[in-house]
Design a protein around this motif. Sequence first.
Motif, PDB file in Angstrom:
ATOM      1  N   ALA A   1     -52.854 -41.880 -11.775  1.00  0.00           N
ATOM      2  CA  ALA A   1     -51.754 -42.854 -11.817  1.00  0.00           C
ATOM      3  C   ALA A   1     -50.579 -42.358 -10.969  1.00  0.00           C
ATOM      4  N   ALA A   2     -50.261 -41.070 -11.088  1.00  0.00           N
ATOM      5  CA  ALA A   2     -49.120 -40.525 -10.347  1.00  0.00           C
ATOM      6  C   ALA A   2     -49.387 -40.520  -8.843  1.00  0.00           C
ATOM      7  N   LEU A   3     -50.632 -40.298  -8.465  1.00  0.00           N
ATOM      8  CA  LEU A   3     -50.979 -40.339  -7.037  1.00  0.00           C
ATOM      9  C   LEU A   3     -50.723 -41.731  -6.467  1.00  0.00           C
ATOM     10  N   ASN A   4     -51.111 -42.724  -7.231  1.00  0.00           N
ATOM     11  CA  ASN A   4     -50.920 -44.096  -6.741  1.00  0.00           C
ATOM     12  C   ASN A   4     -49.454 -44.477  -6.689  1.00  0.00           C
ATOM     13  N   GLU A   5     -48.695 -43.932  -7.630  1.00  0.00           N
ATOM     14  CA  GLU A   5     -47.248 -44.143  -7.607  1.00  0.00           C
ATOM     15  C   GLU A   5     -46.646 -43.481  -6.352  1.00  0.00           C
ATOM     16  N   ALA A   6     -47.130 -42.294  -6.044  1.00  0.00           N
ATOM     17  CA  ALA A   6     -46.636 -41.578  -4.857  1.00  0.00           C
ATOM     18  C   ALA A   6     -46.960 -42.354  -3.582  1.00  0.00           C
ATOM     19  N   ALA A   7     -48.155 -42.886  -3.518  1.00  0.00           N
ATOM     20  CA  ALA A   7     -48.549 -43.656  -2.330  1.00  0.00           C
ATOM     21  C   ALA A   7     -47.692 -44.912  -2.216  1.00  0.00           C
ATOM     22  N   ALA A   8     -47.474 -45.571  -3.345  1.00  0.00           N
ATOM     23  CA  ALA A   8     -46.663 -46.801  -3.329  1.00  0.00           C
ATOM     24  C   ALA A   8     -45.230 -46.505  -2.921  1.00  0.00           C
ATOM     25  N   ALA A   9     -44.753 -45.317  -3.255  1.00  0.00           N
ATOM     26  CA  ALA A   9     -43.375 -44.944  -2.905  1.00  0.00           C
ATOM     27  C   ALA A   9     -43.224 -44.642  -1.418  1.00  0.00           C
ATOM     28  N   GLY A  10     -44.333 -44.478  -0.718  1.00  0.00           N
ATOM     29  CA  GLY A  10     -44.271 -44.277   0.731  1.00  0.00           C
ATOM     30  C   GLY A  10     -43.891 -42.866   1.149  1.00  0.00           C
ATOM     31  N   ILE A  11     -44.103 -41.892   0.258  1.00  0.00           N
ATOM     32  CA  ILE A  11     -43.793 -40.512   0.659  1.00  0.00           C
ATOM     33  C   ILE A  11     -44.863 -40.001   1.625  1.00  0.00           C
ATOM     34  N   GLY A  12     -44.641 -38.802   2.160  1.00  0.00           N
ATOM     35  CA  GLY A  12     -45.536 -38.300   3.200  1.00  0.00           C
ATOM     36  C   GLY A  12     -46.789 -37.623   2.694  1.00  0.00           C
ATOM     37  N   GLY A  13     -46.689 -36.985   1.539  1.00  0.00           N
ATOM     38  CA  GLY A  13     -47.861 -36.266   1.068  1.00  0.00           C
ATOM     39  C   GLY A  13     -47.655 -35.674  -0.305  1.00  0.00           C
ATOM     40  N   VAL A  14     -48.724 -35.056  -0.784  1.00  0.00           N
ATOM     41  CA  VAL A  14     -48.671 -34.360  -2.071  1.00  0.00           C
ATOM     42  C   VAL A  14     -49.215 -32.947  -1.874  1.00  0.00           C
TER      43      VAL A  14
END
Length: 324
Positions: free
Chosen positions: A62-75
């Motif tokens: 879930a957090a990965l998808n939130e990160a992708a939706a936020a448009g950040i560069g990476g994890v």
Amino acid sequence: MSLPDRPRRLRMTPAMRRLVAETRLHRAELILPMFVREGLAEPAPVGSMPGVMQHSMDSFRAALNEAAAAGIGGVMLFGVPEKKDAIGSGATDEDGILNQATRVAVSEVGDALVVQTDLCLDEFTDHGHCGVLDATGRVDNDASLARYRDMALAQAAAGSALLGLSGMMDGQVAAVRDALDTAGFTDTALLGYAAKYASAFYGPFREAVDSSLTGDRKSYQQDPANRREGLREASIDLDEGADVIMVKPAMAYLDVLADVAAISTVPVWAYQVSGEYAMIEAAAANGWIDRERAIMESLIGIRRAGADAVLTYWAIEAAGAISR
Ligand code: PBG
């Protein structure tokens, strides 16, 4: 009065200030460090880092998808294994928690985000050091490199796009590059933690990864007193083939960051570490500081000093603030 220089003219309105800003922060320049813990059914909050979790596999997705939706560069992924041993076997096990998490991240968000992994043994060793120990209990540089080579192969096979070499062993970039190239992983990029200091600001991270460390890392991480040495470490990582280099921590080392940015031929990143996060959160929780302003000021300061991108636990929130 006739004054030749009135710098305040450019500060008069929000529109003017926005137009003349020398440094900007883009969402793509933010990287979120994430912790995944083996055997968790529910995410577990990290007490010293309010808002940060040790993820279960489900909350991680879930957090990965939130990160992708936020448009950040990476994890940047860290694994917390159930079992530890002297050589950190979990780090090289293809089913070890970090390698499992990497495969999950690549399949969930691998197109939207650069999935990166921490390449260091400290989460996996029972003694908590970043390398393996020799017979006298000292951290053995070259034996650790052999472990890093194997760890790199496991991470590359799991699909990590960029390996974060945070162990501070001499020769780690060259050793890992050679191992990857020999195995055909020529496209896996390397982030050299070029200048990494033995810092008190890693305190909350040790809780986040259930660190077993007793003692300190001063025989491999740098002395906070040394500025020139930061440049030396950066030059060595560049010579060994690092694709990106890093300075860590950020806020107490902005001079080192500026030095490194001035000579680097590759992108320079900075890690706003756990203690930097915890300090602002704690002060804000006490009502002593304006939380959002302090967060954004800390990030723009790191960018201004020369970081092309920043690892920050606030990546998602800051991305939201930038887009508003
Ligand atoms: C080592 C590693 C550490 C951090 C990132 N990678 C801990 C250490 O060197 O003790 C600290 C990050 C932070 O404090 O946020 N695997």
